[in-house]
Design a protein around this motif. Structure first.
Motif, PDB file in Angstrom:
ATOM      1  N   MET A 177      19.319  73.091  -2.179  1.00 29.45           N
ATOM      2  CA  MET A 177      18.974  71.690  -1.906  1.00 29.45           C
ATOM      3  C   MET A 177      20.220  70.850  -1.664  1.00 29.45           C
ATOM      4  O   MET A 177      20.259  69.987  -0.782  1.00 29.45           O
ATOM      5  CB  MET A 177      18.200  71.099  -3.090  1.00 29.45           C
ATOM      6  CG  MET A 177      16.828  71.668  -3.300  1.00 29.45           C
ATOM      7  SD  MET A 177      15.769  71.336  -1.893  1.00 29.45           S
ATOM      8  CE  MET A 177      14.875  72.862  -1.833  1.00 29.45           C
ATOM      9  N   GLN A 178      21.234  71.099  -2.453  1.00 29.31           N
ATOM     10  CA  GLN A 178      22.441  70.275  -2.380  1.00 29.31           C
ATOM     11  C   GLN A 178      23.244  70.511  -1.108  1.00 29.31           C
ATOM     12  O   GLN A 178      24.149  69.750  -0.801  1.00 29.31           O
ATOM     13  CB  GLN A 178      23.298  70.525  -3.627  1.00 29.31           C
ATOM     14  CG  GLN A 178      22.637  69.975  -4.888  1.00 29.31           C
ATOM     15  CD  GLN A 178      23.350  70.374  -6.173  1.00 29.31           C
ATOM     16  OE1 GLN A 178      24.180  71.278  -6.181  1.00 29.31           O
ATOM     17  NE2 GLN A 178      23.027  69.704  -7.264  1.00 29.31           N
ATOM     18  N   THR A 179      22.885  71.564  -0.362  1.00 31.85           N
ATOM     19  CA  THR A 179      23.558  71.820   0.917  1.00 31.85           C
ATOM     20  C   THR A 179      22.858  71.147   2.088  1.00 31.85           C
ATOM     21  O   THR A 179      23.455  71.024   3.165  1.00 31.85           O
ATOM     22  CB  THR A 179      23.648  73.337   1.208  1.00 31.85           C
ATOM     23  OG1 THR A 179      22.324  73.860   1.384  1.00 31.85           O
ATOM     24  CG2 THR A 179      24.346  74.066   0.086  1.00 31.85           C
ATOM     25  N   ILE A 180      21.603  70.717   1.903  1.00 31.99           N
ATOM     26  CA  ILE A 180      20.866  70.185   3.055  1.00 31.99           C
ATOM     27  C   ILE A 180      20.368  68.750   2.874  1.00 31.99           C
ATOM     28  O   ILE A 180      19.865  68.156   3.823  1.00 31.99           O
ATOM     29  CB  ILE A 180      19.668  71.086   3.420  1.00 31.99           C
ATOM     30  CG1 ILE A 180      18.637  71.129   2.291  1.00 31.99           C
ATOM     31  CG2 ILE A 180      20.124  72.480   3.785  1.00 31.99           C
ATOM     32  CD1 ILE A 180      17.361  71.841   2.685  1.00 31.99           C
ATOM     33  N   THR A 181      20.488  68.176   1.664  1.00 30.75           N
ATOM     34  CA  THR A 181      20.012  66.814   1.462  1.00 30.75           C
ATOM     35  C   THR A 181      20.877  66.099   0.430  1.00 30.75           C
ATOM     36  O   THR A 181      21.481  66.739  -0.440  1.00 30.75           O
ATOM     37  CB  THR A 181      18.544  66.792   1.002  1.00 30.75           C
ATOM     38  OG1 THR A 181      18.105  65.427   0.871  1.00 30.75           O
ATOM     39  CG2 THR A 181      18.377  67.499  -0.341  1.00 30.75           C
ATOM     40  N   ARG A 182      20.939  64.780   0.559  1.00 33.81           N
ATOM     41  CA  ARG A 182      21.686  63.963  -0.408  1.00 33.81           C
ATOM     42  C   ARG A 182      20.788  63.446  -1.529  1.00 33.81           C
ATOM     43  O   ARG A 182      21.262  62.760  -2.434  1.00 33.81           O
ATOM     44  CB  ARG A 182      22.346  62.793   0.311  1.00 33.81           C
ATOM     45  CG  ARG A 182      23.428  63.210   1.302  1.00 33.81           C
ATOM     46  CD  ARG A 182      24.093  61.991   1.922  1.00 33.81           C
ATOM     47  NE  ARG A 182      25.158  62.373   2.847  1.00 33.81           N
ATOM     48  CZ  ARG A 182      25.920  61.506   3.511  1.00 33.81           C
ATOM     49  NH1 ARG A 182      25.728  60.197   3.341  1.00 33.81           N
ATOM     50  NH2 ARG A 182      26.869  61.921   4.323  1.00 33.81           N
TER      51      ARG A 182
END
Length: 384
Positions: A177-182
């Motif tokens: 998740m932390q690679t594709i959304t803030r």
């Protein structure tokens, strides 16, 4: 007395089940936890037989009659998913006004409900992610249309970006998740019910290994059949019990007929699972050798930990790291059954070693995954 305002929370879970019905009861436990902290919870779910509204242990459950079975083909599944989206939107309008929504995948189509709630009804939502879709069907070869896959990835990101908070069920999912959304992400894995499942003292002459859950393509229980066949050939003193149902149920039953060291039992509710699990020395968790499947948070892992069982898995990933570092289980390569034999033998011959690993399982459940601890974390997240 509560120091914060009570919220009216809409909980969306297409496959909500009570302990009496079986399968995962995560949504039931989390909803009960929210209610215990003074909030009101309205659950919208689908059911094969039930329709209408029902109060279940303080949860206002809104049942939508939408039949679904594990053996449904791809198009029929998509039809049921979209029907749930349409009817859930309609039901949500009846319940409104609401303060927040908690939307659970799978399937990813519940994201359509989440986006509708935010845009049309102005309800902020938390998005729970237990499986990586569409990454899973892409890696499994189910989704092969390039245009459609691109659209699904874009839709997935939209659901994450619009969420108030993302609740990831595993460290691996949180990292993704932390690679594709803030969007803020918290990790709340599945729960260990340490009140319901308790360690038992067994003196089995034959080492008992239990699998509990879905007989699906992703679980690839043919690997367990092959393992049992190898164990018989080696005169290894182990017996496998497989309890559950799914799309490959008949295939597994047929393949296990010739093997005296496998028992296949029908699907059971939470009490029936506990009765069988109490007799096991170890629990087995099986997945097809596809990297994305290693990111999940299988609920039977946490039941097995609470019950104080040795944990055996046939895949890599965060669970392997967890059980090996905590010394409560081991992983093996299903293509190399001789490695399984090498790893299981010490537990068969040394009951003291087995007991130590089983006690470590229970300790891990109590310290990190006990349901009251994780429920409090969700309450804090929603109230933030």
């Amino acid at each position: 007395m509560y120091l914060y305002p009570a919220l009216k929370i809409l909980y969306i879970h297409q496959y909500f089940r009570t302990p009496e019905e079986g399968w995962s009861t995560r949504s039931y436990e989390l909803a009960r936890g929210l209610i215990a902290h003074g909030h009101e919870v309205c659950m919208i779910t689908a059911h094969n037989k039930l329709s209408g509204n029902k109060m279940i242990d303080g949860i206002g459950v809104h049942y939508l009659k939408i039949p679904y079975e594990n053996h449904f083909g791809f198009l029929r599944r998509v039809f049921t998913y979209l029907k749930f989206v349409r009817l859930a939107k309609k039901e949500a309008r009846k319940i409104h006004p609401l303060d927040k929504a908690y939307v659970m995948t799978t399937p990813l189509t519940t994201g359509l409900i989440a986006l509708y709630l935010k845009k049309k009804l102005k309800i902020p939502y938390l998005f729970e992610v237990g499986d990586l879709w569409p990454e899973a069907p892409v890696q499994m070869g189910i989704s092969r249309n390039t245009w459609l896959t691109k659209k699904l990835y874009a839709f997935e990101k939209k659901c994450y970006d619009e969420a108030e908070t993302i609740v990831a069920l595993s460290p691996a999912i949180q990292d993704y998740m932390q690679t594709i959304t803030r969007t803020k992400t918290v990790m709340i894995p599945n729960l260990s019910d340490c009140e319901f499942f308790k360690p038992t003292e067994n003196h089995n002459k034959i080492f008992q290994i239990g699998y509990f859950g879905t007989f699906g393509v992703a679980n690839d229980l043919g690997q367990v059949i092959d393992l049992a066949r190898f164990a018989r050939k080696q005169s290894l003193s182990v017996h496998f019990t497989l309890m559950g149902n799914g799309a490959e149920e008949q295939k597994i039953k047929q393949a296990s007929k010739e093997l005296h060291n496998i028992t296949v039992l029908p699907f059971g509710n939470k009490k029936e699972v506990r009765k069988v699990m109490d007799k096991m020395d170890a629990i087995y968790i099986s997945y097809k050798n596809i990297p994305v499947l290693n990111t999940g948070s299988p609920n039977k892992l946490f039941d097995g930990l609470a019950a104080g069982k040795l944990i055996i898995i046939n895949f890599e990933g965060w669970i392997k790291t967890l059980i090996e570092s905590e010394k409560c289980g081991f992983s093996h390569d299903p293509k190399k059954p001789e490695i399984f034999e090498e790893k299981i033998l010490p537990f068969i011959t040394d009951r003291a070693l087995l007991k130590t690993y089983q006690e470590n399982s229970r300790r891990l459940a109590e310290s990190k995954f006990e349901k009251s601890l994780l429920t409090q974390k969700l309450v804090a997240t929603i109230q933030d």
